[in-house]
Design an enzyme around this catalytic site. Structure first.
Site, short mmCIF file in Angstrom:
data_model
loop_
_atom_site.label_atom_id
_atom_site.label_comp_id
_atom_site.label_asym_id
_atom_site.label_seq_id
_atom_site.Cartn_x
_atom_site.Cartn_y
_atom_site.Cartn_z
CG HIS A 154 -42.02 88.18 51.11
ND1 HIS A 154 -41.92 86.88 51.53
CD2 HIS A 154 -40.74 88.58 50.81
CE1 HIS A 154 -40.64 86.50 51.51
NE2 HIS A 154 -39.92 87.50 51.07
CB SER A 275 -72.28 95.06 41.18
OG SER A 275 -73.29 94.79 42.14
CE LYS A 281 -67.41 95.77 43.40
NZ LYS A 281 -67.92 94.62 44.13
CD GLU A 288 -63.13 88.61 40.03
OE1 GLU A 288 -63.94 87.94 40.69
OE2 GLU A 288 -63.31 89.81 39.77
#
Ligand code: ARG
Length: 457
Positions: A154, A275, A281, A288
């Site tokens: 979970h 970024s 970043k 992704e």
């Protein structure tokens, strides 16, 4: 330009309809296998006495020339697809004798043959990329048998585990994918060639001969099925979807692990992006993107299943829709596996942070419960006692290892000094020696089994 099938027609095609029906923009990927299929067909025709020796020699030379100059072919939309484009080029090359090549053959068995041949090459390439990924997983696992980390259910910390154990879980997923692909190859290596348009042919062909020349293992026993079967494609699209699902799960974990909140992994610069606005970043873009591309691969499966669902026998033009989805899936899966492999190979696991995470949680609660069981307390009761101890810790802001013996004895008098070593997460992992469990020795055995499995592949 006159059509190769133009004999029965008096009007020329509408330009828009012609473009709509043409597949040359994408089926040119089949050029090499189409030539290979033609070569085998022609040789079989010659050996069966259907082509004269000189005719076979001319056709053979022409096809070989086309194969050698494949990068320079100029295809035309008017010739609709790769099969008719190549026939046109062959005719330009060797003259009207080229027309004899299509004896006892239709584009229906031709395109099916091409797809079987193309798929075989692709499946073998995907298999080898998957094997490479599995080997990188074992290399990373090798270095992290004794690296402990929180195991989750979970997405809540559950029990500490070995990082190698976590990584090897994916090894076995990809192993099953590889098995599925190997099985798929049986259906891929079937020859539809010689089925004709749908009903076979009056010529004395030898389908087993052309199948053998092309390296097929079986010959479709039914000509209708041969030209209209795309199960082998659907099966592949399903396997590819499963590979993507596995990659996507792994990517999701990497994305979470790379977050500052977790900080379990550092991706190499080569597999990260920055970024344009926020200089600090470092984004796990490729993980992704693989996760994202899973959607289109599922889409190709759904799309083609739906295309096939109500097709009457035998060939229907609908089936031309098989190619774009398969090509797109093949490119996507192959690249995803390869990019993922590079990303995993170059990633660094932050062993200290992983270990620290196991010390600042209650993932050793099961150890305490098991300890009480060894002291004769029924598990359900032990569960209740430990629950109370955890609640106490939460309320007072500490962890189980911080409780004094006095406090422990208020929960149950059987608890003595010997409980403390068991609360150590490293001990908790080490003691799970059951087969397939996370104990260090069990993981070492599992790793050996994984490596042997790879060697046999
Ligand atoms: N381009 C076609 C396809 O991809 C080849 C087969 C065409 N056959 C036909 N009878 N129109 O399916």
């Amino acid at each position: 330009m006159t059509k190769l099938w133009g004999g029965r027609f008096t009007e020329s095609a509408s330009a828009q309809a012609e473009a709509f029906g043409a597949s040359i923009s994408f089926d040119q990927k089949l050029a090499a296998v189409d030539l290979q299929g033609s070569l085998a067909h022609a040789q079989m025709l010659y050996e069966q006495g259907i082509l004269e020796e000189t005719e076979w020699q001319q056709i053979e030379a022409g096809l070989n020339h086309l194969q050698a100059t494949i990068d320079q072919h100029v295809y035309s939309l008017a010739d609709e697809d790769i099969h008719m484009n190549l026939e046109r080029l062959l005719t330009e090359q060797i003259g009207p004798v080229a027309g004899k090549l299509h004896t006892a053959r239709s584009r229906n068995d031709q395109v099916a043959t091409d797809l079987h041949l193309w798929m075989e090459q692709h499946v073998l390439e995907l298999l080898s990329s998957l094997r490479n990924l599995q080997s990188v997983i074992t290399e990373q696992a090798d270095q992290h048998v004794e690296t402990v980390m929180p195991g989750y259910t979970h997405l809540q910390r559950a029990q500490p585990i070995s990082l190698a154990h976590h990584l090897l879980a994916y090894f076995w997923m990809f192993e099953r994918d590889a098995e599925r692909l190997t099985d798929n190859l049986k259906r891929v290596r079937m020859s539809p060639l010689g089925a004709g348009a749908l009903a076979g042919t009056t010529f004395p062909i030898d389908r087993f001969k052309s199948a053998e020349l092309l390296g097929f293992e079986h010959v479709y026993p039914n000509s209708l099925d041969a030209v209209s079967d795309r199960d082998f494609v659907i099966e592949y699209l399903g396997i590819a979807s499963t590979v993507m699902m596995h990659l996507s799960r792994f990517c999701e974990e990497i994305i979470i692990w790379a977050s500052q909140e977790f900080s379990f992994i550092e991706l190499s610069d080569a597999f990260s992006t920055g970024s344009s606005m926020m200089p600090q970043k470092k984004n796990p873009d490729f993980a992704e993107l693989i996760r994202g591309k899973t959607g289109r691969v599922y889409g190709n499966l759904m799309g083609f299943l739906t295309t096939m669902k109500a097709l009457p026998l035998a060939y229907n033009k609908d089936m031309q829709e098989d190619k774009e989805g398969v090509f797109d899936t093949a490119d996507t899966v192959l690249q995803s596996v390869q990019i993922f492999t590079g990303m995993l190979e170059s990633a660094t696991f932050k062993t200290e942070a992983l270990k620290k995470a196991t010390m600042q949680d209650f993932s050793n609660a099961t150890e305490l419960a098991d300890y009480l069981v060894t002291k004769g307390i029924p598990f359900r009761e032990a569960h209740e006692i430990v629950g109370k101890a955890v609640l106490h810790c939460v309320q007072t802001g500490c962890f189980l290892k911080d409780l004094t013996l006095e406090t422990y004895q208020t929960f149950h008098p059987v608890i003595t000094e010997d409980v403390y070593p068991l609360l150590d997460p490293v001990q908790a992992v080490a003691r799970r020696g059951s087969y397939g469990g996370t104990g260090f020795n069990a993981v070492r055995e599992q790793l050996t089994q994984a490596k042997q499995t790879l060697q046999k592949a």
